[in-house]
Design an enzyme around this catalytic site. Structure first.
Site, short mmCIF file in Angstrom:
data_model
loop_
_atom_site.label_atom_id
_atom_site.label_comp_id
_atom_site.label_asym_id
_atom_site.label_seq_id
_atom_site.Cartn_x
_atom_site.Cartn_y
_atom_site.Cartn_z
CB CYS A 312 16.51 3.95 13.24
SG CYS A 312 16.54 5.46 12.30
CD GLU A 492 16.07 6.71 3.10
OE1 GLU A 492 15.78 6.89 4.29
OE2 GLU A 492 15.33 6.12 2.29
N1 NAI Z 1 17.88 3.46 9.75
C1 NAI Z 1 16.68 3.98 9.65
O1 NAI Z 1 16.48 4.97 8.95
C2 NAI Z 1 15.52 3.38 10.40
C3 NAI Z 1 15.53 2.10 10.92
N2 NAI Z 1 14.44 1.59 11.57
C4 NAI Z 1 14.50 0.26 12.16
O2 NAI Z 1 13.29 -0.43 11.90
C5 NAI Z 1 12.93 -1.28 12.98
C6 NAI Z 1 11.49 -1.06 13.38
O3 NAI Z 1 10.66 -1.08 12.27
P1 NAI Z 1 9.76 -2.35 11.89
O4 NAI Z 1 8.69 -1.86 10.99
O5 NAI Z 1 9.36 -3.08 13.11
O6 NAI Z 1 10.82 -3.23 11.09
P2 NAI Z 1 10.58 -4.54 10.22
O7 NAI Z 1 11.90 -4.92 9.70
O8 NAI Z 1 9.79 -5.54 10.97
O9 NAI Z 1 9.62 -4.07 9.02
C7 NAI Z 1 9.97 -3.03 8.14
C8 NAI Z 1 9.19 -3.18 6.86
O10 NAI Z 1 9.58 -4.37 6.19
C9 NAI Z 1 8.45 -5.16 5.85
N3 NAI Z 1 8.87 -6.56 5.86
C10 NAI Z 1 8.91 -7.41 6.92
N4 NAI Z 1 9.41 -8.61 6.54
C11 NAI Z 1 9.69 -8.52 5.21
C12 NAI Z 1 10.22 -9.42 4.24
N5 NAI Z 1 10.57 -10.66 4.56
N6 NAI Z 1 10.38 -8.99 2.97
C13 NAI Z 1 10.06 -7.71 2.63
N7 NAI Z 1 9.53 -6.82 3.50
C14 NAI Z 1 9.35 -7.21 4.77
C15 NAI Z 1 7.44 -4.78 6.91
O11 NAI Z 1 6.13 -5.09 6.51
C16 NAI Z 1 7.68 -3.29 7.05
O12 NAI Z 1 7.05 -2.58 6.00
C17 NAI Z 1 13.90 -0.95 14.07
O13 NAI Z 1 14.90 -1.94 14.13
C18 NAI Z 1 14.53 0.35 13.63
O14 NAI Z 1 15.80 0.59 14.12
C19 NAI Z 1 13.32 2.31 11.70
C20 NAI Z 1 13.26 3.60 11.20
C21 NAI Z 1 14.37 4.23 10.55
C1 NM2 Z 2 14.09 12.36 11.93
N1 NM2 Z 2 14.97 11.60 12.80
C2 NM2 Z 2 16.36 12.01 12.58
C3 NM2 Z 2 14.64 11.90 14.18
C4 NM2 Z 2 14.81 10.16 12.60
C5 NM2 Z 2 15.01 9.68 11.18
C6 NM2 Z 2 15.26 8.21 11.09
C7 NM2 Z 2 14.12 7.33 11.49
O1 NM2 Z 2 13.24 7.15 10.64
O2 NM2 Z 2 14.11 6.81 12.61
#
Ligand code: NAI
Ligand code: NM2
Length: 521
Positions: A312, A492
């Protein structure tokens, strides 16, 4: 637990042969057979289901598990169970909670190779990286174990000998909803502070990566948390909704995309529940001409190609000062060509497959569109088939470097969530700041320069929750992590996260008589 080619018949995570067997497992052998929900201190089949989801081994494209998505009844049972555990756990002192969390951290460390192997099999990231993720996971538990006893309030002296004091209290049953890119790490980053503060947690992993949260649940139980304190429910959007809408859930911590974050916030608003949102990004990495070029190139690779670019906070908009853009680009391409792609369980692999077929198509679609919009693919960006026949149906691609990019292109504006770096050149500090901040996201940003004053001046102006100076994507648990703008809010890691998993009670103590305007004359 589960059966696999090397571990058939072994049923406990805590027997050393099981750990050794999993750690020695090879790609293409794992099959999940045991239940993937966890309630009341044990794996269970869900009481009801609202559909099924398939989980894959991205390295081979094999299905490793078919999940029953938990329905409303299962979610309610998990909440009821967590409420009972909360009653016991919230009464414990910080030091008592510390002891249990430290034991859980020790067990994660002890089982690092087995956990990392499971993560690699289900997520596709290289085993080298998965081990680093497990390190940041046990470190998180250790860190919050240490802080558990520091949850304290204030004593305030008032007139006439009266006084007040504040108590920092847990919230109750918290929900954690995770993305698929750091499955085990996300489960730890959410549960460790939640549990340290005295809460219970129900965790729902992404349906793409259901496996490793169960290992954490088993470790917590073995370490001594009350049964039900950390439950796992499986499923997608519908299950997530049941969790967010449940009246006995006190808080939701979500990691995922912006559109889902919006829905989570809407649902939580109806119940006046606090939320933490860790959402996506399109972060800038700014490389000034006075930088140490070798470090800047390393930083750019770290900012773009960890976990196949599915991170992310990745710095995918790489702004390079005009004078060094050619030299930088040449060096970045040279280093990118050396990245070994292939079987993620092999020790020397540095890039495994993407999470699934549709996501690979999506990422390749972004590259196609970038070309149509005038960008040049300097290297990579193609689907890749490793020579090992068992990897033929995996979701591999070569890391991609785009040049001739401009700020309006889709590849520069939208989160791709794949190994795609866009290089843009700039002339002045003021110009690059304006362009770097011209985004609706604000998760992270990076700066490479030897000028200490410029580094801090630019960091102060960047609209991002985390700014890296002369490095990128390092995430020590001591430092808070979270977004500005549409990348979310709440944090976090770090001490501040205790505030996001607790609430403040004020107690007033009267030491004199009650003075009232309603007193009879
Ligand atoms: N800021 C951060 O720490 C991070 C952000 N991300 C973001 O996550 C995205 C990729 O992850 P995905 O799993 O594809 O995201 P997603 O938003 O599709 O799903 C994330 C979670 O939400 C659940 N979910 C989906 N719709 C829902 C609803 N209506 N109500 C409740 N739960 C629901 C999914 O089953 C999954 O467990 C990217 O946009 C990425 O940037 C990913 C990792 C870290
Ligand atoms: C561990 N780090 C900094 C590379 C990513 C952590 C945030 C994420 O879940 O994408």
């Amino acid at each position: 637990m589960f059966l696999c080619a090397v571990g058939a018949g072994v049923t406990s995570l805590f027997r050393t042969p099981w750990i050794a067997a999993v750690a020695a497992m090879s790609t293409g052998t794992f099959v999940q057979l045991e239940p993937l929900n966890y309630r009341d201190g044990a794996r269970v089949e869900p009481a009801d289901s609202c559909g099924t989801e398939k989980a894959f081994e991205p390295a081979t494209g094999r299905v490793i598990a078919t999940l029953q998505c938990s329905g409303e009844k299962e979610v309610s049972l998990a909440v009821k169970n967590a409420k009972a555990a909360f009653k016991v756990w919230s009464k414990k002192s910080g030091m008592e909670r510390c002891e249990v969390l430290l034991e859980a951290a020790r067990m994660i460390k002890e089982q690092k190779d087995a956990i990392a192997t499971m993560e690699t099999i289900n997520n596709g990231k290289s085993i080298f990286e998965a081990r680093l993720d497990v390190d940041t996971s046990w470190q998180c538990l250790e860190y919050y174990a240490g802080l558990a006893a520091s949850m304290a309030g204030e004593h305030v002296q008032l007139p006439g000998g009266s006084f007040g004091y504040t108590r920092r209290e847990p919230l109750g049953v918290c929900v954690g909803i995770g993305a698929w890119n750091y499955p085990f790490q996300i489960a730890c980053w959410k549960s460790a502070p939640a549990l340290a503060c005295g809460n219970a947690m129900i965790f729902k992993p992404s349906p793409f990566t259901p496996v490793s949260a169960l290992l954490l649940a088993e470790i917590y139980t073995k370490a001594g948390v009350p049964p039900g304190l950390f439950n796992v429910v499986q499923g997608g959007a519908a299950t997530g909704q049941f969790l967010c809408q449940h009246p006995d859930v006190a808080k939701v911590s979500f990691t995922g995309s912006v559109p889902t974050g919006v829905k989570i916030m809407e649902m939580s608003a109806k119940g006046i529940k606090p939320v933490t949102l860790e959402l996506g990004g399109k972060s800038p990495l700014i490389i000034f001409s006075d930088c140490d070029l070798e470090n800047a190139v390393k930083g750019a690779l770290l900012a773009n190609f960890l976990s196949q670019g599915q991170v992310c906070c990745n710095g995918t908009r790489v702004f390079v000062q005009q004078e060094i853009v050619d030299k930088f680009t040449e060096e970045v391409v040279k280093q990118t060509k050396k990245i070994k792609i292939g079987d993620p369980l092999l020790e020397d692999t540095r890039m495994g497959p993407l999470i699934n077929g549709p996501h690979l198509e999506r990422v390749c679609g972004f590259i196609k569109l970038a070309k149509e919009q005038g960008a040049t693919v300097l290297y990579g960006g193609e689907q890749y088939v490793p020579t090992d026949p068992k990897l033929k149906f995996g979701y591999y691609m070569t890391p991609c470097i785009l040049t001739n990019c401009s700020d309006g292109m889709t590849c520069v504006r939208e989160e791709i969530f794949g190994p795609v770096m866009s290089i843009l050149s700039f002339e002045t500090e003021a110009e690059v700041l304006e362009r770097a901040n011209d985004t609706t996201f604000g998760l992270a940003a990076g700066i490479f320069t030897r000028d200490i004053q410029r580094a801090h001046r630019v960091a102060a102006e960047l609209q991002a929750g985390t700014c890296y100076i002369n490095n990128y994507n390092v995430s020590p648990v001591e430092l808070p992590f979270g977004g500005y703008k549409k990348s979310g809010f709440g944090r976090e890691n770090g001490r501040v996260t205790l505030e996001y998993y607790s609430q403040l009670k004020t107690v007033y103590v009267e030491m004199g008589n009650v003075e009232s305007p309603f007193e009879s004359q």
